[in-house]
Design an enzyme around this catalytic site. Structure first.
Site, PDB file in Angstrom:
ATOM      1  N   LYS A  69       0.704  -1.226   0.035  1.00 20.34           N
ATOM      2  CA  LYS A  69       0.307   0.040   0.200  1.00 20.34           C
ATOM      3  C   LYS A  69       0.982   1.227   0.075  1.00 20.34           C
ATOM      4  CE  LYS A  69      -4.464  -1.927   2.022  1.00 20.34           C
ATOM      5  NZ  LYS A  69      -5.344  -1.637   3.030  1.00 20.34           N
ATOM      6  N   ASP A 105     -10.508   2.377   2.315  1.00 22.93           N
ATOM      7  CA  ASP A 105     -10.379   1.829   3.726  1.00 22.93           C
ATOM      8  C   ASP A 105     -11.166   2.811   4.749  1.00 22.93           C
ATOM      9  OD1 ASP A 105      -9.339  -0.550   3.066  1.00 22.93           O
ATOM     10  OD2 ASP A 105      -7.143   0.066   3.509  1.00 22.93           O
TER      11      ASP A 105
END
Length: 291
Positions: A69, A105
């Protein structure tokens, strides 16, 4: 209904073989009438740079999971405010060979907690990785006043507290595991550690005797769906949120970015149902293999 030529999406990470993302996204594609496929790309180490550059000219978009990420951010041609704050990418939209990067997220956590947390609430965050960072930013969006952070490595907890303070939140770091008084002070308890996950196991990461009906207990783990922490919280009549909630809502936000769809409750229920069925099939396969 959205129609068009078949589109290519997928997930980069390591490992990804057991991911529910294809099931979730492809259930959405069927619902909204999009011709698309969602693939899994298991990519280790620095190979991710070559894969990302290849997808720049092949895919319509892709998701990113651990451990890439932060690495993928170096390839972004633009980034959302969430990526700028957290330094982590989990969704990439490809347009004209340009990579536009997002972190959904945060939306996943926020959507799951919407209506459960009162203005000015306090969140106790267990862990200091990507999910913990997303939880802190989501808490700020929802009107939290304070975050308490507990992590095995104190330096990472201090770093996350710095992010929280930059967002205007009161933040403090406590020992690991968190002391009882920190649990009792919190309104929302967010577990962003792997404790309780399949293959990891272990007791709940907090003293569950300190959990009461006033708490909202959110475990980012979805395998198993009922973790030891969720089970203990339910036994104490606390409100609970499982990790599948976050997984599905963040996926729907990615589909909104890619396809322009509305991440509705109806789509959430359909995608969650598909994911639950996939989880049950996996349990049944394991049971047959061991019988």
């Amino acid at each position: 209904m959205l129609v068009g030529p078949k589109r290519l999406y997928g997930l980069i990470g390591h490992p990804v073989a057991q991911s529910l993302s294809p099931v979730i996204h492809e259930s959405v594609y069927r619902k909204v009438g999009v011709e698309a496929v969602y693939l899994l790309w298991d990519v280790e180490g620095r190979e991710v740079h070559f894969v990302v550059e290849g997808l720049r000219n092949l895919a319509n978009g892709f998701n990113v999971t651990i451990p890439h990420k932060e690495r993928v951010r170096a390839h972004c041609d633009s980034e959302s405010s969430e990526v700028s704050i957290l330094g982590a990418v989990n969704t990439v939209k490809v347009e004209g060979a340009k990579l536009h990067c997002f972190n959904t997220d945060v939306y996943g956590v926020e959507r799951c907690l919407r209506g459960l947390a009162s203005d000015g609430f306090t969140m106790l965050v267990l862990g200091a990785g990507g999910a913990a960072k997303a939880a802190v930013l989501a808490a700020q969006h929802l009107g939290a006043s304070t975050v308490i952070i507990s992590n095995r490595t104190r330096s990472r907890a201090v770093q996350l507290a710095g992010i929280a303070e930059a967002l205007g939140l009161r933040a403090r770091v406590v020992a690991w595991p968190p002391p009882r008084e920190a649990i009792e002070e919190a309104d929302v308890l967010f577990n962003a550690t792997p404790l309780g996950m399949e293959g990891v196991g272990g007791a709940p990461p907090v003293d569950t005797d300190a959990i009461s009906p006033k708490h909202v207990v959110f475990d980012a783990i979805y395998k198993p769906l009922e973790t030891p922490l969720i089970r203990a919280a339910r036994e104490r009549n606390a409100r609970t949120v499982d990790g599948l909630c976050m997984l599905v809502w963040q996926a729907l936000e990615a589909d909104r970015i890619w396809l322009g769809i509305d991440p509705s409750e109806k789509l959430y229920q359909a995608a969650r149902k598909a994911a639950l069925e996939a989880l049950q099939r996996a349990v049944s396969r394991r049971a047959r293999s061991t019988s």
